[in-house]
Design a protein around this motif. Structure first.
Motif, PDB file in Angstrom:
ATOM      1  N   ILE A  48     -10.899  37.621  15.594  1.00 48.61           N
ATOM      2  CA  ILE A  48      -9.574  37.893  16.135  1.00 48.61           C
ATOM      3  C   ILE A  48      -8.928  38.968  15.283  1.00 48.61           C
ATOM      4  O   ILE A  48      -8.855  38.842  14.071  1.00 48.61           O
ATOM      5  CB  ILE A  48      -8.737  36.604  16.158  1.00 48.61           C
ATOM      6  N   ILE A  50      -5.714  40.288  15.890  1.00 45.34           N
ATOM      7  CA  ILE A  50      -4.269  40.143  15.777  1.00 45.34           C
ATOM      8  C   ILE A  50      -3.966  39.473  14.450  1.00 45.34           C
ATOM      9  O   ILE A  50      -4.536  38.429  14.124  1.00 45.34           O
ATOM     10  CB  ILE A  50      -3.695  39.295  16.944  1.00 45.34           C
ATOM     11  N   GLN A  51      -3.065  40.056  13.683  1.00 42.64           N
ATOM     12  CA  GLN A  51      -2.730  39.505  12.377  1.00 42.64           C
ATOM     13  C   GLN A  51      -1.433  38.706  12.393  1.00 42.64           C
ATOM     14  O   GLN A  51      -1.311  37.727  11.671  1.00 42.64           O
ATOM     15  CB  GLN A  51      -2.623  40.633  11.352  1.00 42.64           C
ATOM     16  N   ILE A  53       2.821  38.441  14.579  1.00 44.15           N
ATOM     17  CA  ILE A  53       3.856  39.122  15.363  1.00 44.15           C
ATOM     18  C   ILE A  53       4.495  40.109  14.408  1.00 44.15           C
ATOM     19  O   ILE A  53       4.963  39.733  13.335  1.00 44.15           O
ATOM     20  CB  ILE A  53       4.900  38.131  15.909  1.00 44.15           C
ATOM     21  N   ASP A  54       4.485  41.373  14.769  1.00 42.18           N
ATOM     22  CA  ASP A  54       5.033  42.407  13.905  1.00 42.18           C
ATOM     23  C   ASP A  54       6.542  42.526  14.103  1.00 42.18           C
ATOM     24  O   ASP A  54       7.293  42.552  13.138  1.00 42.18           O
ATOM     25  CB  ASP A  54       4.369  43.754  14.196  1.00 42.18           C
ATOM     26  N   PHE A 129       2.519  42.926  18.442  1.00 38.74           N
ATOM     27  CA  PHE A 129       1.546  42.235  17.604  1.00 38.74           C
ATOM     28  C   PHE A 129       0.877  43.236  16.678  1.00 38.74           C
ATOM     29  O   PHE A 129       0.402  44.285  17.118  1.00 38.74           O
ATOM     30  CB  PHE A 129       0.477  41.560  18.464  1.00 38.74           C
ATOM     31  N   ARG A 130       0.826  42.896  15.388  1.00 41.24           N
ATOM     32  CA  ARG A 130       0.133  43.732  14.398  1.00 41.24           C
ATOM     33  C   ARG A 130      -1.353  43.419  14.473  1.00 41.24           C
ATOM     34  O   ARG A 130      -1.761  42.265  14.540  1.00 41.24           O
ATOM     35  CB  ARG A 130       0.685  43.436  13.001  1.00 41.24           C
ATOM     36  N   THR A 131      -2.156  44.458  14.460  1.00 41.97           N
ATOM     37  CA  THR A 131      -3.606  44.320  14.515  1.00 41.97           C
ATOM     38  C   THR A 131      -4.236  45.164  13.417  1.00 41.97           C
ATOM     39  O   THR A 131      -3.646  46.147  12.972  1.00 41.97           O
ATOM     40  CB  THR A 131      -4.153  44.743  15.901  1.00 41.97           C
ATOM     41  N   ILE A 134      -6.534  48.699  16.167  1.00 42.18           N
ATOM     42  CA  ILE A 134      -5.835  48.879  17.444  1.00 42.18           C
ATOM     43  C   ILE A 134      -6.778  49.374  18.542  1.00 42.18           C
ATOM     44  O   ILE A 134      -6.655  48.956  19.696  1.00 42.18           O
ATOM     45  CB  ILE A 134      -4.591  49.786  17.283  1.00 42.18           C
ATOM     46  N   GLN A 137      -8.750  46.447  19.676  1.00 48.41           N
ATOM     47  CA  GLN A 137      -7.859  45.523  20.373  1.00 48.41           C
ATOM     48  C   GLN A 137      -7.601  46.005  21.801  1.00 48.41           C
ATOM     49  O   GLN A 137      -7.576  45.208  22.733  1.00 48.41           O
ATOM     50  CB  GLN A 137      -6.538  45.405  19.609  1.00 48.41           C
ATOM     51  N   THR A 175       3.948  43.982  26.122  1.00 47.92           N
ATOM     52  CA  THR A 175       3.286  43.685  24.856  1.00 47.92           C
ATOM     53  C   THR A 175       2.871  44.973  24.172  1.00 47.92           C
ATOM     54  O   THR A 175       2.216  45.822  24.768  1.00 47.92           O
ATOM     55  CB  THR A 175       2.044  42.798  25.097  1.00 47.92           C
ATOM     56  N   LEU A 177       0.860  46.660  20.903  1.00 48.32           N
ATOM     57  CA  LEU A 177      -0.088  46.497  19.806  1.00 48.32           C
ATOM     58  C   LEU A 177       0.260  47.567  18.788  1.00 48.32           C
ATOM     59  O   LEU A 177       0.534  48.711  19.155  1.00 48.32           O
ATOM     60  CB  LEU A 177      -1.517  46.674  20.294  1.00 48.32           C
TER      61      LEU A 177
END
Length: 188
Positions: A48, A50-51, A53-54, A129-131, A134, A137, A175, A177
């Motif tokens: 996964i 996604i790290q 919620i940014d 969402f922080r990834t 990117i 993702q 959403t 990213l």
């Protein structure tokens, strides 16, 4: 079909990393149980990306009017303002316990934020969402049938690359990213 979930502690900020490992036999595929993305088949691991919620993006008509509300009523401190000319928007960031609030003010009548304000008024515009990857993702989202507004990330606020997923594919939620640009440090 055999599956297992491995959970392990990450090394930064007590984050958990979750990996789902699926093992399928040819019988599982023939019986219609093989409807997972191709890259997950045959025992390959999917991490996964996604790290966290940014930030939450909040559309406002005026930063000058909105900032005092967040500072005085909520006790938050404005971390800074920035203009993102490519998106025709000015932003102001606040920290709320590790999740940022991004106030968005349009700088032109044809900006996406101006259209949002005309259609819906002030309020929550998007969830970001922080990834850590990117591009991967975006490929994952597209592979899952999600409609991409942007197929390639572009420069956003706070030294980040950003791309949006269409709300019609994400249950009505616009959403975003986002990921730090290579070599950049987080501005907020």
């Amino acid at each position: 079909m055999h599956d297992r979930i491995r959970i392990r502690n990450g090394h930064s900020q007590n984050m958990l990393s979750v990996e789902l490992v699926l093992r399928m036999t040819s019988q599982d595929v023939r019986r219609g149980r093989g409807t997972i993305p191709l890259e997950w088949r045959h025992g390959k691991t999917h991490s996964i990306m996604i790290q966290a919620i940014d930030h939450l993006g909040i559309a406002v008509r005026s930063l000058d009017e909105a900032i005092p509300l967040y500072e005085k009523a909520l006790g938050l401190k404005c971390l800074g303002r920035e203009e993102v000319a490519s998106q025709k928007v000015r932003t102001a960031f606040f920290d709320a316990g590790g999740v940022h609030l991004e106030l968005l003010e349009p700088t032109a009548p044809e900006s996406p934020i101006a259209k949002f304000l005309t259609d819906r008024g002030e309020g929550v515009h998007h969830v970001a969402f922080r990834t850590d990857d990117i591009d991967a993702q975006l490929r994952q989202a597209a592979g899952a049938g999600v409609r991409l507004i942007h197929e390639k990330p572009f420069d956003g606020a706070a030294g980040k690359l950003v791309a949006f997923l269409h709300p019609k594919s994400t249950r009505g939620v616009l959403t975003e990213l986002c990921a730090l640009k290579p070599g950049a440090t987080a501005a907020h």
